[in-house]
Design an enzyme around this catalytic site. Sequence first.
Site, PDB file in Angstrom:
ATOM      1  N   HIS A  83       4.967  -1.878  -0.497  1.00  0.00           N
ATOM      2  CA  HIS A  83       4.289  -0.392   0.415  1.00  0.00           C
ATOM      3  C   HIS A  83       6.275  -0.193   0.893  1.00  0.00           C
ATOM      4  O   HIS A  83       6.831  -1.441   1.181  1.00  0.00           O
ATOM      5  CB  HIS A  83       3.320   0.325   0.782  1.00  0.00           C
ATOM      6  CG  HIS A  83       3.637   1.207   1.054  1.00  0.00           C
ATOM      7  ND1 HIS A  83       3.265   2.514   0.788  1.00  0.00           N
ATOM      8  CD2 HIS A  83       3.352   1.928   3.324  1.00  0.00           C
ATOM      9  CE1 HIS A  83       3.076   3.359   1.565  1.00  0.00           C
ATOM     10  NE2 HIS A  83       3.326   3.501   2.620  1.00  0.00           N
ATOM     11  N   CYS A 139       5.223   6.097  -2.142  1.00  0.00           N
ATOM     12  CA  CYS A 139       6.095   6.072  -1.282  1.00  0.00           C
ATOM     13  C   CYS A 139       7.816   5.432  -1.802  1.00  0.00           C
ATOM     14  O   CYS A 139       8.915   5.677  -0.337  1.00  0.00           O
ATOM     15  CB  CYS A 139       5.228   4.298  -1.260  1.00  0.00           C
ATOM     16  SG  CYS A 139       5.737   2.723  -1.456  1.00  0.00           S
ATOM     17  N   HIS A 149       5.890   8.354   6.051  1.00  0.00           N
ATOM     18  CA  HIS A 149       5.559   7.874   4.387  1.00  0.00           C
ATOM     19  C   HIS A 149       4.566   7.935   3.340  1.00  0.00           C
ATOM     20  O   HIS A 149       4.135   9.218   3.961  1.00  0.00           O
ATOM     21  CB  HIS A 149       5.349   6.588   5.013  1.00  0.00           C
ATOM     22  CG  HIS A 149       3.357   6.592   5.235  1.00  0.00           C
ATOM     23  ND1 HIS A 149       3.102   5.001   4.925  1.00  0.00           N
ATOM     24  CD2 HIS A 149       2.290   6.842   6.151  1.00  0.00           C
ATOM     25  CE1 HIS A 149       1.873   5.110   5.276  1.00  0.00           C
ATOM     26  NE2 HIS A 149       1.692   6.543   6.386  1.00  0.00           N
TER      27      HIS A 149
END
Length: 358
Positions: A319, A271, A331
């Site tokens: 994240h 990520c 993402h």
Amino acid sequence: MPKKRRLAAAITLVCALTAWAAPGTAFAEPAPAPSPSGPSAPQTGGPRTLEEVSRQIDDLYRQAAVATDAYNLAEEQTKAQSEQIVKLAQEMVKGREKIKRLKDQAGATARMQYRNGGLPPGAQLMLSGDPDGFLNGADLLRQGQQATQGLLGELNRTQADLTAYSKDATAQWKNLEANRVKKEAAKKDINDKIAAAEKIQADLKEQERQRLAELERKKEFDAQTAWLSTGVLKAISTSASEQGKKAVKFATDQIGKRYVWGAAGPDTFDCSGLTSQAWIAAGRGIPRTSQEQWAQLPHVAVKDMRPGDLIIYFADATHVGMYIGDGAIVHSPRPGRTVTITGAGSMPILGVVRPDKP
């Protein structure tokens, strides 16, 4: 499919699935789950319902994400420490060369004194019997003494620098080894958690895996719908900075590439690998991990965010996704998934950071 067509198709899908809450939501309601014809989870003493299975899998992947951030941070620190060790080694080489040169100069002075019978320069002047020469020589003698003192002082300072460089290098080596241990521990933790999550899914029947995927989509849809129902999109800007546009283009060009933990391109990403590389491509270097992105980059309110900004998720900042407008992010989700577009509100938002904020 060419990247531009793939991107257009993805964005079209996001924009088309907007009938449920406010304009721009990235989801449509998933189809109702069919009734199971067998047990809802493997009978292995683990979770007994698909909801519990889903929670356990999510928890394992979240733990893997935490370990991935720890791994990435240790990797970055290792690189920085290795570079520092190289610089220290170069300085030590220069210092040794300088000490040799200074010692050679000091040796030349000593040899000259030996050739003059071992008498100090002052005594030699007094015995010369030349008053004018004595006065001129005395001035030169003072200059020579000052030069000698300067030579000895420089020699001592260089030796002290070498000692300091050596201590710094030793400390960096210790830090390097500590980070190597951290990386190996995080690597094992990541692999263990991913393997455990994959085993749970592998033990499910095909119909159960389909229902599990539907549960995950519904969970994301419900979260996105709730987020949009607050009217948040009314205030959010749809225009990006020039650098933000470049970052968004880079990130969306990666759609379809696999998630791999610790990866920062060009073929796979985790990520924060995706977001950091996107902003590097836009001309702005940012921290490598989502936690460091949250800690070091300027914060902006959700209502003030614009395309290119980074949305940090979960209380531990493990994240990150890039806001691309219309209530959506791009993402790299987790192992087994690919870079994709999803709803910005589909996960718990910690906050928003702006890499190009002045």
